[in-house]
Design an enzyme around this catalytic site. Structure first.
Site, mmCIF file in Angstrom:
data_model
loop_
_atom_site.group_PDB
_atom_site.id
_atom_site.type_symbol
_atom_site.label_atom_id
_atom_site.label_comp_id
_atom_site.label_asym_id
_atom_site.label_seq_id
_atom_site.Cartn_x
_atom_site.Cartn_y
_atom_site.Cartn_z
ATOM 1 N N SER A 47 42.410 -3.687 -7.791
ATOM 2 C CA SER A 47 42.916 -2.418 -8.296
ATOM 3 C C SER A 47 42.757 -1.309 -7.250
ATOM 4 O O SER A 47 43.307 -1.402 -6.160
ATOM 5 C CB SER A 47 42.202 -2.075 -9.608
ATOM 6 O OG SER A 47 42.893 -1.102 -10.341
ATOM 7 N N ASP A 159 45.989 -5.772 -14.230
ATOM 8 C CA ASP A 159 44.845 -5.335 -13.427
ATOM 9 C C ASP A 159 43.845 -6.466 -13.185
ATOM 10 O O ASP A 159 43.403 -7.141 -14.118
ATOM 11 C CB ASP A 159 44.148 -4.179 -14.153
ATOM 12 C CG ASP A 159 43.241 -3.382 -13.256
ATOM 13 O OD1 ASP A 159 42.275 -3.959 -12.727
ATOM 14 O OD2 ASP A 159 43.499 -2.175 -13.070
#
Length: 258
Positions: A47, A159
């Site tokens: 991320s 994610d």
């Protein structure tokens, strides 16, 4: 914990966790490390950590990366989604990356990079390290519900922090030493009494809980202090968060020298 492979491919790896706007602490911490002559041979990121790692691997210095991302609103990275799978899509994020990153593939980067995302259909962690670069980076940042899953090579990804927020295990066997930077400690603080506040607190609990197995794999673990009060979207505090990362590393080496 040293690598089990006696002929490690890389001397030093950086492992950078996710954390939204807290990712600016990565830049400050890395700046302090570079000032000590500590330069990575390989980077593994999730991320926000994947974004920081990609720009560093592309040849940018931490303060240059800070300047690129500072003074920007979240809207510049989000496009409204017509899908019911998320409020936003990552199209604008990919366009932003295309504008600022010189590399288009992992092979174009100056430093070897691994990007962690979650294969949403299979429910497993996926390691991107070759081929096209931009979509995997966006996928690694696709916070569920906030963003629709990002499609890469026909599969849907979200994610990477959902399953592996501190991806040390991805490169442990390749490295002699690893420095990890983790940005999601849980504090007994009051969460915001709103849908956004509850969702964000819940996600931070997920991020924190799945780092337990990877933290011991780092030879040095950096956890910047006093950044828990900043939300994933507090990009307006970029410089303050950057300074927190920088200060933490400076204190670490000062204590080590003492």
């Amino acid at each position: 914990m040293k690598a089990t492979n006696n002929r490690s491919t890389y001397n030093l790896g950086f492992v950078l966790s996710g954390g939204g706007a807290r990712g600016f602490a990565h830049l400050g911490a890395i700046q302090a490390l570079l000032e000590k002559g500590i330069v990575p041979d390989i980077i593994s990121g999730t991320s926000a950590g994947a974004l920081a790692g990609a720009f560093l691997a592309d040849g940018y210095m931490p303060e240059e990366i800070l300047e690129i991302f500072s003074h920007r609103s979240v809207r510049e990275f989000t496009g409204f989604s017509i899908s019911r799978a998320g409020l936003f899509n990552t199209n604008k994020m990919i366009e932003f990356l295309k504008k600022h990153l010189r590399a288009r593939t992992f092979e174009d980067l100056r430093i070897t990079l691994h990007v962690t995302a979650t294969d949403f259909e299979r429910g497993v962690c996926h390691d991107f390290h070759e081929g096209p670069l931009l979509a995997p980076l966006a996928a690694s940042c696709s916070i569920p519900i906030i963003f629709s899953p990002t499609v890469v090579a026909g599969r849907q990804y979200v994610d990477g922090g959902l399953l592996k927020n501190l991806p040390a295990s991805i490169i442990r066997d390749q490295c002699e030493e690893i420095i990890g930077i983790s940005l999601n400690p849980i504090y007994m603080d009051k969460y915001k009494d709103s849908f956004k506040g509850v969702a964000e607190k819940s996600f931070h609990c997920i991020l924190n809980s799945n780092t337990g197995a990877d933290k011991p794999l780092c030879d040095i673990l950096i956890e910047p202090e006093n950044i828990h009060k900043y939300s994933m979207f507090d990009v307006q505090y970029a410089k303050v968060i950057y300074n927190a990362g920088y200060k933490t590393v400076r204190i670490y080496f000062a204590n080590k020298a003492g």
